[in-house]
Write an enzyme that holds these catalytic residues in place. Structure first.
Site, PDB file in Angstrom:
ATOM      1  N   ALA A   1       0.866  -1.179   0.000  1.00 34.80           N
ATOM      2  CA  ALA A   1       0.000   0.000   0.000  1.00 34.80           C
ATOM      3  C   ALA A   1       0.899   1.225   0.000  1.00 34.80           C
ATOM      4  O   ALA A   1       1.866   1.289   0.770  1.00 34.80           O
ATOM      5  CB  ALA A   1      -0.902   0.002   1.230  1.00 34.80           C
ATOM      6  N   TYR A   2       0.606   2.171  -0.864  1.00 33.45           N
ATOM      7  CA  TYR A   2       1.398   3.395  -0.985  1.00 33.45           C
ATOM      8  C   TYR A   2       0.601   4.577  -0.458  1.00 33.45           C
ATOM      9  O   TYR A   2      -0.618   4.645  -0.644  1.00 33.45           O
ATOM     10  CB  TYR A   2       1.798   3.635  -2.445  1.00 33.45           C
ATOM     11  N   TYR A   3       1.312   5.514   0.148  1.00 34.41           N
ATOM     12  CA  TYR A   3       0.694   6.664   0.796  1.00 34.41           C
ATOM     13  C   TYR A   3       1.322   7.954   0.293  1.00 34.41           C
ATOM     14  O   TYR A   3       2.497   7.985  -0.065  1.00 34.41           O
ATOM     15  CB  TYR A   3       0.885   6.583   2.327  1.00 34.41           C
TER      16      TYR A   3
ATOM     17  N   THR B   1      -2.795   5.929  -1.682  1.00 28.67           N
ATOM     18  CA  THR B   1      -2.972   6.316  -3.088  1.00 28.67           C
ATOM     19  C   THR B   1      -3.154   5.124  -4.017  1.00 28.67           C
ATOM     20  O   THR B   1      -3.801   5.254  -5.053  1.00 28.67           O
ATOM     21  CB  THR B   1      -1.772   7.136  -3.585  1.00 28.67           C
TER      22      THR B   1
END
Length: 176
Positions: free
Chosen positions: A36-38, A103
């Site tokens: 998971a990208y932030y 994101t």
């Protein structure tokens, strides 16, 4: 730590896998990974070429910061800082509570092998295809890392289009 690597889009992982197995290279790990990208509430990581990733693998959870890419050509180098965390769910909630926004997510099946002074990773990425990565040992100079990567790429037939974009960037580009 400076991460120096190449990523090659390959049509089939099996010939590379067979060369690796024939060589007797040790398997470091294999399994499914969820990333998971932030994005930061303070700056846009897409503009600053940074990444904050929360990864869940079979037996660990890792929070990773990646700095802007440096280097040239087909090699990708960037600062990478890693921190093991106990819970994906708790870390995800913590990041969101302090203003970070998720994101995108990336799912892949990954096999990693130790070869020479590098790690060779074979990835099957949902929605993108198959890739081989060669990442040099962190203690090598940039010049020595590039030589080791080239040696391994030639010896194991890791040839094809070299990409400097991350899986996240490739997925986002595909969605446009």
């Amino acid at each position: 730590m400076l991460e120096i690597e190449i990523k090659v889009k390959v049509p089939d992982l099996q010939p590379i896998r067979e060369r690796i197995l024939t060589s007797g290279a040790p398997l470091i790990e294999k399994g499914d990974e969820f990333d998971a990208y932030y994005n930061s509430p303070e700056r846009n990581f897409a503009e600053t070429d940074e990444a904050l990733r929360l990864r869940k693998a079979d037996d660990y959870v890792l929070l990773t910061y990646k700095g802007p890419k440096i280097g040239s050509g087909s090699f990708k180098a960037r600062e990478e800082l890693n921190l093991r965390v106990e819970s994906l769910e708790t870390m995800d909630l913590l990041l969101q509570r302090i203003g970070f926004q998720k994101t995108a997510t990336v799912r892949k099946y990954r096999e990693s092998y130790g070869i020479g002074l590098a790690t060779v990773t074979l990835d099957s990425v949902d929605g993108l295809g198959t890739f081989a990565e060669i990442e040099a040992a962190a203690e090598l100079s940039q010049e020595d890392a590039e030589k080791e990567i080239e040696r391994i790429a030639k010896e194991y037939g890791i040839i094809g289009e070299r990409l400097t974009l991350s899986y996240l960037e490739l997925l986002l580009e595909q969605q446009r």
